[in-house]
Scaffold this active site. Sequence first.
Site, mmCIF file in Angstrom:
data_model
loop_
_atom_site.group_PDB
_atom_site.id
_atom_site.type_symbol
_atom_site.label_atom_id
_atom_site.label_comp_id
_atom_site.label_asym_id
_atom_site.label_seq_id
_atom_site.Cartn_x
_atom_site.Cartn_y
_atom_site.Cartn_z
ATOM 1 N N GLN A 98 0.765 -1.247 0.000
ATOM 2 C CA GLN A 98 0.000 0.000 0.000
ATOM 3 C C GLN A 98 0.797 1.299 0.000
ATOM 4 O O GLN A 98 0.449 2.247 -0.716
ATOM 5 C CB GLN A 98 -0.947 0.018 1.225
ATOM 6 C CG GLN A 98 -1.880 1.191 1.204
ATOM 7 C CD GLN A 98 -2.800 1.307 2.397
ATOM 8 O OE1 GLN A 98 -3.350 2.359 2.662
ATOM 9 N NE2 GLN A 98 -3.006 0.254 3.144
ATOM 10 N N PHE A 157 10.458 -2.007 -0.865
ATOM 11 C CA PHE A 157 10.839 -3.361 -0.477
ATOM 12 C C PHE A 157 11.342 -3.353 0.959
ATOM 13 O O PHE A 157 11.668 -2.306 1.521
ATOM 14 C CB PHE A 157 11.982 -3.868 -1.375
ATOM 15 C CG PHE A 157 11.561 -4.151 -2.785
ATOM 16 C CD1 PHE A 157 10.500 -5.003 -3.060
ATOM 17 C CD2 PHE A 157 12.234 -3.572 -3.856
ATOM 18 C CE1 PHE A 157 10.124 -5.278 -4.362
ATOM 19 C CE2 PHE A 157 11.861 -3.840 -5.155
ATOM 20 C CZ PHE A 157 10.799 -4.683 -5.411
ATOM 21 N N GLU A 184 1.361 -1.363 8.166
ATOM 22 C CA GLU A 184 0.567 -0.236 8.668
ATOM 23 C C GLU A 184 0.505 -0.104 10.200
ATOM 24 O O GLU A 184 0.907 0.890 10.773
ATOM 25 C CB GLU A 184 -0.863 -0.376 8.105
ATOM 26 C CG GLU A 184 -1.882 0.581 8.677
ATOM 27 C CD GLU A 184 -1.647 2.022 8.270
ATOM 28 O OE1 GLU A 184 -1.403 2.267 7.090
ATOM 29 O OE2 GLU A 184 -1.722 2.907 9.148
ATOM 30 N N ASP A 200 0.647 3.668 6.010
ATOM 31 C CA ASP A 200 0.895 3.317 4.608
ATOM 32 C C ASP A 200 0.597 4.491 3.679
ATOM 33 O O ASP A 200 1.490 5.071 3.068
ATOM 34 C CB ASP A 200 0.004 2.135 4.208
ATOM 35 C CG ASP A 200 0.575 0.812 4.695
ATOM 36 O OD1 ASP A 200 1.772 0.762 4.999
ATOM 37 O OD2 ASP A 200 -0.181 -0.158 4.772
ATOM 38 N N GLY A 217 -7.576 20.136 19.248
ATOM 39 C CA GLY A 217 -7.169 21.540 19.306
ATOM 40 C C GLY A 217 -7.735 22.238 20.539
ATOM 41 O O GLY A 217 -8.135 21.592 21.512
ATOM 42 N N GLY A 218 -7.786 23.544 20.480
ATOM 43 C CA GLY A 218 -8.213 24.325 21.635
ATOM 44 C C GLY A 218 -9.723 24.481 21.760
ATOM 45 O O GLY A 218 -10.205 25.118 22.701
ATOM 46 N N GLN A 219 -10.485 23.944 20.832
ATOM 47 C CA GLN A 219 -11.942 24.086 20.894
ATOM 48 C C GLN A 219 -12.537 22.732 21.283
ATOM 49 O O GLN A 219 -12.503 21.797 20.498
ATOM 50 C CB GLN A 219 -12.507 24.493 19.520
ATOM 51 C CG GLN A 219 -11.856 25.703 18.888
ATOM 52 C CD GLN A 219 -12.231 26.999 19.583
ATOM 53 O OE1 GLN A 219 -13.165 27.057 20.398
ATOM 54 N NE2 GLN A 219 -11.515 28.065 19.303
HETATM 55 N N1 COA Z 1 11.438 -10.142 -9.723
HETATM 56 C C1 COA Z 1 12.083 -10.970 -8.879
HETATM 57 N N2 COA Z 1 12.040 -10.814 -7.523
HETATM 58 C C2 COA Z 1 11.291 -9.798 -7.053
HETATM 59 C C3 COA Z 1 10.595 -8.918 -7.886
HETATM 60 C C4 COA Z 1 10.696 -9.107 -9.288
HETATM 61 N N3 COA Z 1 10.091 -8.318 -10.156
HETATM 62 N N4 COA Z 1 9.940 -8.027 -7.114
HETATM 63 C C5 COA Z 1 10.227 -8.343 -5.836
HETATM 64 N N5 COA Z 1 11.036 -9.403 -5.785
HETATM 65 C C6 COA Z 1 11.607 -10.054 -4.608
HETATM 66 C C7 COA Z 1 12.541 -9.140 -3.868
HETATM 67 O O1 COA Z 1 13.777 -9.053 -4.531
HETATM 68 C C8 COA Z 1 12.624 -9.839 -2.514
HETATM 69 O O2 COA Z 1 13.552 -10.888 -2.601
HETATM 70 P P1 COA Z 1 14.792 -11.073 -1.577
HETATM 71 O O3 COA Z 1 14.239 -10.958 -0.194
HETATM 72 O O4 COA Z 1 15.288 -12.429 -1.935
HETATM 73 O O5 COA Z 1 15.771 -10.012 -1.845
HETATM 74 C C9 COA Z 1 11.241 -10.463 -2.390
HETATM 75 O O6 COA Z 1 10.629 -10.329 -3.668
HETATM 76 C C10 COA Z 1 10.312 -9.916 -1.352
HETATM 77 O O7 COA Z 1 10.413 -8.538 -1.159
HETATM 78 P P2 COA Z 1 10.028 -7.908 0.256
HETATM 79 O O8 COA Z 1 9.954 -6.467 0.143
HETATM 80 O O9 COA Z 1 10.976 -8.438 1.301
HETATM 81 O O10 COA Z 1 8.549 -8.502 0.508
HETATM 82 P P3 COA Z 1 7.939 -9.190 1.811
HETATM 83 O O11 COA Z 1 6.614 -9.684 1.380
HETATM 84 O O12 COA Z 1 8.856 -10.161 2.438
HETATM 85 O O13 COA Z 1 7.751 -7.963 2.838
HETATM 86 C C11 COA Z 1 6.957 -5.782 3.505
HETATM 87 C C12 COA Z 1 6.713 -7.048 2.666
HETATM 88 C C13 COA Z 1 5.891 -4.771 3.168
HETATM 89 C C14 COA Z 1 6.895 -6.130 5.000
HETATM 90 C C15 COA Z 1 8.371 -5.222 3.172
HETATM 91 O O14 COA Z 1 8.443 -5.028 1.788
HETATM 92 C C16 COA Z 1 8.700 -3.923 3.878
HETATM 93 O O15 COA Z 1 9.001 -3.888 5.072
HETATM 94 N N6 COA Z 1 8.684 -2.808 3.123
HETATM 95 C C17 COA Z 1 9.057 -1.502 3.626
HETATM 96 C C18 COA Z 1 7.982 -0.911 4.481
HETATM 97 C C19 COA Z 1 6.650 -0.842 3.782
HETATM 98 O O16 COA Z 1 6.500 -0.268 2.742
HETATM 99 N N7 COA Z 1 5.655 -1.391 4.459
HETATM 100 C C20 COA Z 1 4.291 -1.116 4.120
HETATM 101 C C21 COA Z 1 3.692 -2.042 3.226
HETATM 102 S S1 COA Z 1 2.112 -1.413 2.858
#
Ligand code: COA
Length: 477
Positions: A66, A146, A188, A217, A296-298
Amino acid sequence: MRKKAAKAKNKTAAKKSAKKVVRLKAKKPAKKAAASNGLPRPSSKPWGQAGRALEDVKILDFTHVQSGPTCTQLLAYMGADVIKVERPGIGDFTRGQLRDVKGADSLYFTMLNGSKRSITIDSKHPKGKELLERLVKLCDVLVENFAPGALDRMGLTWEHIHELNPRMIVASVKGFGPGPYEECKVYENVAQCAGGSASTTGFRDGPPLVTGAQIGDSGTGLHLALGIVSALYQRLRTGRGQKVLCAMQDGVLNLARVKLRDQQRLKHGPLTEYSQYGEGIPFGKATPRAGNDSGGGQPGWILKCKGWESDPDAYIYFITQAPVWGAICDLIGKPEWKTDSDFATPPARLPRLRQIFDTIEQWTMTKTKFEVMEICNKHDIPVGPILSMKEIAEEPSLRATGTVVEVDHPTRGKYLTVGNPIKLSDSPAAVRRSPLLGEHTEEILRKVLRLSEKEVAEIRVSGAITAPEKPAKAAAA
Ligand code: COA
């Protein structure tokens, strides 16, 4: 002496620059029209027909879930060409999350990825890496959210990107900024808790609460969009890109700043506008949860309206704004409160807020929330009906302004999405349905990367953009 010399120098300079202007005039009459600040002449095109605010900006969108998609969707609404890179066959995980229509992309995905193009590229495939590097060279901004380190593991370190394209802006959402938690994955509600929102939301005698609004998010996505636009503006002067980082904890704290304000006020005495003050409950060491007290103040509170027994949203937020106190007293049948020293002034009212709101509620309970709204607005009393999502979805004025938009989708049919909440008078929002997974892959290869048909065919079977396909000959053999 020095003044005289300076004057003479200025005169010569002025003469020289006048000559220069004359020369420019003679050579290029069109330039004469340029404003002294270097901007082009104001467009004479009708409003809304001079292109979109970000129409020349190309975004390489590596976002998912998101926070990142909120940012890039806003930029797309502003006219940027957003190329969403997704993993072949899988795509953004949210395509399949909270699915309501079998086989169709979820509303989670479709409402966050409108107005974008989708290309599938396996970023870990050698050919995929090559394609990505070519896109990096062509785009203005790379946006990603990511988990920490994932972009580097793809080989796209800041140093490498900057080497490929020094003008590239690399914008990231992470859960936390540098510090003890920077390696953590964050969603989130983690951000709402770590950013100070949850500890200050809810009722004093209950546990901390998360809010329905996605301030971690979507809130951080909004912050990131501002960072990107600022970096684009600075690039006009410096010619180079930069890193833009928004940590979700920071974004939430920015939105919860009034609670950090209150934390500091606590040192100097109780927070008199919190109802706990009027109830005689001492304050602790940290900003407490304040229920529905106004920030706020109201002073304000949520009050029941007619029908509250069966309708969970038959409530109104009522603010006892000081300048309209007299009108409030008249409306609720308490004209004597206008002169009663216990009620006549804001400080006198603070310890009696519970009694005041209970009395106002006796009046609001005799009317629907919309009747209260209508009556109070005539007297300039600030009130807000608690609108359900059903009411918002059906509200004609939100449709008319493009804040709620209906779009048509090839596999799910019509759905509602939130259009651009930021209205620009010369850049109407471009709200289009979300793309299917990889819908624009070949279009981007041909028209953005300008690959030949032969190259596209080779890439198609390489496994870099789809699951590998056998070439026709091999398949026949
Ligand atoms: N081709 C090949 N691999 C891909 C790819 C593509 N087009 N797109 C993504 N990937 C891979 C990434 O390289 C990663 O691999 P690795 O861990 O081996 O390096 C993998 O997909 C997963 O990415 P990741 O971001 O770690 O996803 P996740 O599902 O494990 O975690 C979150 C999800 C949201 C927790 C994490 O991305 C995060 O903390 N993001 C930052 C904070 C954030 O935005 N959070 C809010 C989300 S709404």
